[in-house]
Scaffold this active site. Structure first.
Site, PDB file in Angstrom:
ATOM      1  N   THR A  39       0.495  -0.905  -0.323  1.00  0.00           N
ATOM      2  CA  THR A  39      -0.382   0.184  -0.126  1.00  0.00           C
ATOM      3  C   THR A  39       1.180   1.326  -0.051  1.00  0.00           C
ATOM      4  O   THR A  39       1.696   0.619   0.255  1.00  0.00           O
ATOM      5  CB  THR A  39      -0.728   0.460   1.135  1.00  0.00           C
ATOM      6  N   THR A  44      -4.921   4.799   2.016  1.00  0.00           N
ATOM      7  CA  THR A  44      -5.609   5.027   3.577  1.00  0.00           C
ATOM      8  C   THR A  44      -6.983   5.202   3.249  1.00  0.00           C
ATOM      9  O   THR A  44      -6.912   4.416   4.516  1.00  0.00           O
ATOM     10  CB  THR A  44      -4.644   6.523   3.301  1.00  0.00           C
ATOM     11  N   SER A  62       6.585   0.385   7.209  1.00  0.00           N
ATOM     12  CA  SER A  62       6.032   0.178   5.787  1.00  0.00           C
ATOM     13  C   SER A  62       4.492   1.263   6.513  1.00  0.00           C
ATOM     14  O   SER A  62       4.134   1.253   7.385  1.00  0.00           O
ATOM     15  CB  SER A  62       5.322  -1.015   5.423  1.00  0.00           C
ATOM     16  N   HIS A  63       3.814   2.089   4.857  1.00  0.00           N
ATOM     17  CA  HIS A  63       2.889   2.015   4.943  1.00  0.00           C
ATOM     18  C   HIS A  63       1.252   1.126   5.398  1.00  0.00           C
ATOM     19  O   HIS A  63       1.140   1.916   6.496  1.00  0.00           O
ATOM     20  CB  HIS A  63       1.998   2.714   3.727  1.00  0.00           C
ATOM     21  N   ALA A  64       1.500   0.059   5.739  1.00  0.00           N
ATOM     22  CA  ALA A  64      -0.048  -1.161   5.591  1.00  0.00           C
ATOM     23  C   ALA A  64       0.873  -0.858   7.023  1.00  0.00           C
ATOM     24  O   ALA A  64      -0.580  -1.100   7.665  1.00  0.00           O
ATOM     25  CB  ALA A  64       0.816  -1.832   4.450  1.00  0.00           C
TER      26      ALA A  64
END
Length: 104
Positions: A39, A44, A62-64
Site C-alpha cells: 500500500t 489510506t 511500511s505504510h500498511a
C-alpha cells in the site's frame, strides 16, 4: 495457513478482497480483508473500511503497518504470493499478533 511478519496486533476475519491497484478500490466493502502487494498513501481510505490487511511486501515501518496500527486493525505483511494463493471472496482470518493468515 500462510505466514508473514506480524505488523499490527489482533485477529479479524472476513472475505478476502484481492486489490491490485486503485482501479479495484470500488470493490472493497466494509469487513473485507484487504489483500494486496503493498500500500501507499492513496490506499489510506481503505483502512477505515477493511477488517484486516495482508500484503506481499512490507515491514514494521511500511505504510500498511503504520496505518493498520493507527486504525487498530490486524495486519500481516510479507506474505509471499498472497494475491495469488488467496481467492477473492474466500473466508480469511488474519492474526496480526502471530503473523498468520488462515483461509478456506
Amino acid at each position: 495457513m500462510l505466514h508473514g511478519r506480524p505488523a499490527s496486533a489482533g485477529t479479524a476475519s472476513g472475505p478476502a478482497r484481492i486489490v491490485r491497484g486503485p482501479e479495484d478500490f470500488g470493490r472493497v466493502r466494509r469487513g473485507d480483508v484487504l489483500v494486496c502487494r503493498f500500500t501507499d498513501p492513496t490506499w489510506t481510505p481503505l483502512f477505515g473500511v477493511v477488517a484486516a490487511v495482508v500484503t506481499e511486501v512490507g515491514g514494521q515501518l511500511s505504510h500498511a503497518a503504520i496505518v493498520a496500527r493507527e486504525q487498530r486493525i490486524p495486519a500481516v505483511l510479507g506474505v509471499t504470493d498472497a494475491t495469488s494463493v488467496l481467492t477473492d471472496g474466500s473466508r480469511t482470518t488474519v492474526d496480526g499478533t502471530a503473523g498468520t493468515v488462515r483461509h478456506d
